[in-house]
Design an enzyme around this catalytic site. Structure first.
Site, PDB file in Angstrom:
ATOM      1  N   ARG A 188     -27.067  32.847  -7.895  1.00  0.00           N
ATOM      2  CA  ARG A 188     -27.767  33.867  -7.100  1.00  0.00           C
ATOM      3  C   ARG A 188     -29.238  33.516  -6.874  1.00  0.00           C
ATOM      4  NH1 ARG A 188     -23.279  34.090  -6.729  1.00  0.00           N
ATOM      5  NH2 ARG A 188     -21.829  35.789  -7.173  1.00  0.00           N
ATOM      6  N   SER A 237     -23.710  44.947  -6.850  1.00  0.00           N
ATOM      7  CA  SER A 237     -23.851  44.586  -8.269  1.00  0.00           C
ATOM      8  C   SER A 237     -25.312  44.633  -8.678  1.00  0.00           C
ATOM      9  CB  SER A 237     -23.292  43.189  -8.521  1.00  0.00           C
ATOM     10  OG  SER A 237     -21.894  43.163  -8.300  1.00  0.00           O
ATOM     11  N   GLU A 307     -29.917  41.689 -10.528  1.00  0.00           N
ATOM     12  CA  GLU A 307     -29.416  40.942  -9.381  1.00  0.00           C
ATOM     13  C   GLU A 307     -29.953  41.582  -8.101  1.00  0.00           C
ATOM     14  OE1 GLU A 307     -25.156  39.765  -7.303  1.00  0.00           O
ATOM     15  OE2 GLU A 307     -25.327  39.721  -9.478  1.00  0.00           O
TER      16      GLU A 307
END
Length: 315
Positions: A188, A237, A307
């Protein structure tokens, strides 16, 4: 009001003692004090000092070349994995519109995708062209620009598995093609500098049958619908999966499922999702996330990393 094609616009916050500078002229749309809550999935947060929707790549590059380097720039996609703080975003928020949403077939396994194209459009175009390996983008609520920047992924695949190259306009207005290896992908995360805007990406899959590709896309969509609170005001998320752990399991074990703070709640359906129950402020949502991080650290010793991106200033 929105403004197009004028010679330049005053920039600054009257009454706060800030100097006023001139923003460059544009061919697209430049809107002052633009509310961002309607543009992000949480439906919360403040306004952009300016929202720029460029007409095309040249309009974007020309604007950034002429823009005062001291003025911050932030690219915005679909606003799915994002908390915009209640004080809003200083500087210029850049949002790519229809001119950047085209997806075309290059060859039997390759697609050229505009930075504003959605994951659904990319995966559907791949299906129709018989290109497999791109199905996972069907499940990610975002645009190509965000996928490339964040190495978006789901269901065992990531953008780094399919990216050939990305075309980027950097903060100084320079246009460059970055091969995939230059992105320095990790989980990510990419090496793209702040203020850089991904205007195009080339994705490469493998040959496949449209019917089988469509069936896999349907399976992914059904699994996502069954496990995630898609019909709520959420941000996807919330925390990254730590090595050897699932973030949702750590949150659940810490007793945070259903936890509320102000108008925000940890989802009962999937406890790595935060929800706006209707009247949550961005501060409520972010504070709830920090409470969850504290409880997980106390219960398991694991420090969860966000995130979801948190941007802007507090009110």
């Amino acid at each position: 009001m929105s403004r197009r094609g004028a010679p330049g616009y005053g920039y600054g916050a009257p009454g706060r003692g800030e100097s006023v500078v001139t923003l460059p002229a544009v061919r697209g749309r430049l809107t002052p004090n633009a509310p961002l809550a309607p543009l992000v999935w949480f439906k919360a947060g403040g306004a952009a000092e300016w929202l720029f929707e460029p007409a095309d790549v040249a309009d974007l590059a020309d604007f950034l070349v002429a823009l005062d380097p001291a003025i911050p720039v932030y690219p915005l996609g679909l606003g799915s994995n994002l908390i915009v703080r209640d004080g809003g975003m200083p500087g210029v928020v850049i949002r790519l519109g229809k001119a950047f949403a085209r997806v075309t077939r290059v060859d039997d396994v390759t697609l050229r995708c505009g930075g504003g194209a959605s994951g659904i459009l990319v995966s559907s175009t791949a299906r129709d062209a018989g290109i497999a390996g791109v199905e996972f983008l069907r499940s990610i609520p975002g645009t190509v620009g965000g996928f490339v920047r964040m190495n978006g992924g789901a269901y065992g695949r990531e953008v780094c598995d399919i990216l050939v190259e990305a075309t980027v306009v950097t903060r100084d207005g320079m246009l460059a093609v970055w091969p995939a290896e230059r992105l320095g992908y990790t989980y990510r995360h990419s090496a793209l500098p702040d203020g850089a805007v991904v205007v195009e990406a080339v994705f490469r899959g493998t040959p496949g049958e449209p019917a089988a590709i469509g069936a896999e896309m349907d399976r992914i969509a059904a699994a996502r619908e069954a496990s995630q609170p898609l019909r709520s005001k959420t941000g996807g998320s919330t925390f990254k999966n730590p090595d050897g752990h699932k973030a949702w399991a750590l949150v659940d074990a810490a007793g945070c499922r259903g936890l509320t703070l102000g108008g925000a709640q940890v989802s009962e359906k999937h406890c790595n999702f935060l929800l706006n129950l209707g009247d949550a402020s961005a501060a409520d949502i972010e504070a709830l996330g920090e409470v969850v991080r504290d409880r997980v650290k106390a219960q398991s010793g694991v420090t969860l990393e966000w995130e979801i991106q948190r941007v802007g200033v507090e009110k």
